[in-house]
Scaffold this active site. Structure first.
Site, PDB file in Angstrom:
ATOM      1  N   ASP A  31       0.735  -1.423  -0.121  1.00  0.00           N
ATOM      2  CA  ASP A  31       0.148  -0.020   0.215  1.00  0.00           C
ATOM      3  C   ASP A  31       0.582   1.042   0.145  1.00  0.00           C
ATOM      4  OD1 ASP A  31      -3.162  -0.988   0.029  1.00  0.00           O
ATOM      5  OD2 ASP A  31      -3.230  -1.618   1.827  1.00  0.00           O
ATOM      6  N   LYS A  53      -3.830   3.561  -2.625  1.00  0.00           N
ATOM      7  CA  LYS A  53      -4.674   4.686  -3.004  1.00  0.00           C
ATOM      8  C   LYS A  53      -4.524   5.992  -1.785  1.00  0.00           C
ATOM      9  CE  LYS A  53      -8.600   0.805  -2.721  1.00  0.00           C
ATOM     10  NZ  LYS A  53      -7.269  -0.603  -1.843  1.00  0.00           N
ATOM     11  N   MET A 172      -7.060   9.928   8.296  1.00  0.00           N
ATOM     12  CA  MET A 172      -7.846  10.479   6.881  1.00  0.00           C
ATOM     13  C   MET A 172      -8.121  10.864   6.686  1.00  0.00           C
ATOM     14  SD  MET A 172      -7.921   6.200   5.273  1.00  0.00           S
ATOM     15  CE  MET A 172      -8.968   6.237   6.864  1.00  0.00           C
TER      16      MET A 172
END
Length: 250
Positions: A31, A53, A172
């Site tokens: 990731d 991502k 996030m």
């Protein structure tokens, strides 16, 4: 397939089991949140497949990642699925192993130190403290599109996040930070509540901005912080002034 938590960034925070499997894999599917320092410890001749991502860009949709893991394993390869933090805390590890089970692919899960734990420790902020916080809430601050609209908003449990005597850790949440602060104040959290935003915590690139809910968004903008960041809301943030032990070299 081995779903391995790579921790928040500092390679010294890896488990022994994680490191051993990183040295044994044939292919590593990793990731964006896995730090370069951790990636340096993956077996040198392993095939590396990046599936990271970011907010507006997905290298590979989650469903394709799920199928990729099964496909590689069914080819007889030892597959390391390396994730930042912990696979089962906002890591979508559950979705991936559901697909593996459907394909009858054996798997193991190796926990990692989640960002909330590691980053708060390196920022000198205890998540719980008997004088300030008896509970800790982990939240994901992803913006979501409203039904029938392209407008992005936050769909969070503001009442739960606004309770006293707790610490709220938001993963996030940098893009929606201004709205988060406004909503918490709207739901009764004092505008003077201390908050910290930590960029790339536990690494030599760590930066910390402390403020109150009222002025946090402006201070973070002025500091030029970029993802990945973690936001910590609560009275425990006051302790950073005396407990700040980690001094990055840069």
């Amino acid at each position: 397939v081995f779903l391995v938590g790579g921790g928040p960034g500092d390679p010294d925070l890896l488990t022994f089991r994680a490191l051993r499997l990183m040295q044994q894999c044939d292919v590593c599917v990793y990731d964006k949140l896995v730090s370069p320092e951790v990636m340096e410890l993956v077996r040198r001749d392993a095939e590396l497949i990046f599936v990271g991502k970011s907010r507006d860009q997905h290298t590979m949709p989650q469903e394709e990642i799920n199928e990729l893991l099964a496909k590689l394993a069914l080819q007889g390869k030892r597959v390391l699925r390396l994730k930042g933090g912990d696979p089962f805390i906002f890591g979508r590890g559950g979705e991936e192993i559901e697909t593996l089970m459907q394909h009858k692919v054996p798997f193991q899960v190796v926990p990692g130190i989640t960002a909330a734990n590691g980053v708060s420790s390196y920022a000198g902020i205890p998540l719980t403290h008997r004088d300030y916080a008896q509970a800790c809430l982990f939240i994901t601050g992803h913006l979501k599109a409203k039904a029938g609209s392209s407008e992005l908003t936050l769909d969070l449990d503001w009442v739960a996040m606004s309770r006293p005597q707790q610490t709220v850790v938001i993963y996030m949440g940098l893009v929606g930070l201004k709205e988060i602060c406004e909503k918490l104040i709207e739901h009764g959290v004092p505008s003077t509540m201390p908050v910290a935003v930590v960029q790339q915590g536990t690494t030599q690139r760590q930066k910390v901005v402390t403020a109150t809910l009222a002025d946090l968004a402006d201070k973070v903008t002025a500091a030029g912080l970029k993802p990945p960041c973690l936001t910590i809301v609560g009275e425990v943030v006051r302790l950073r002034e005396t407990l700040n032990w980690f001094k990055p070299n840069n």
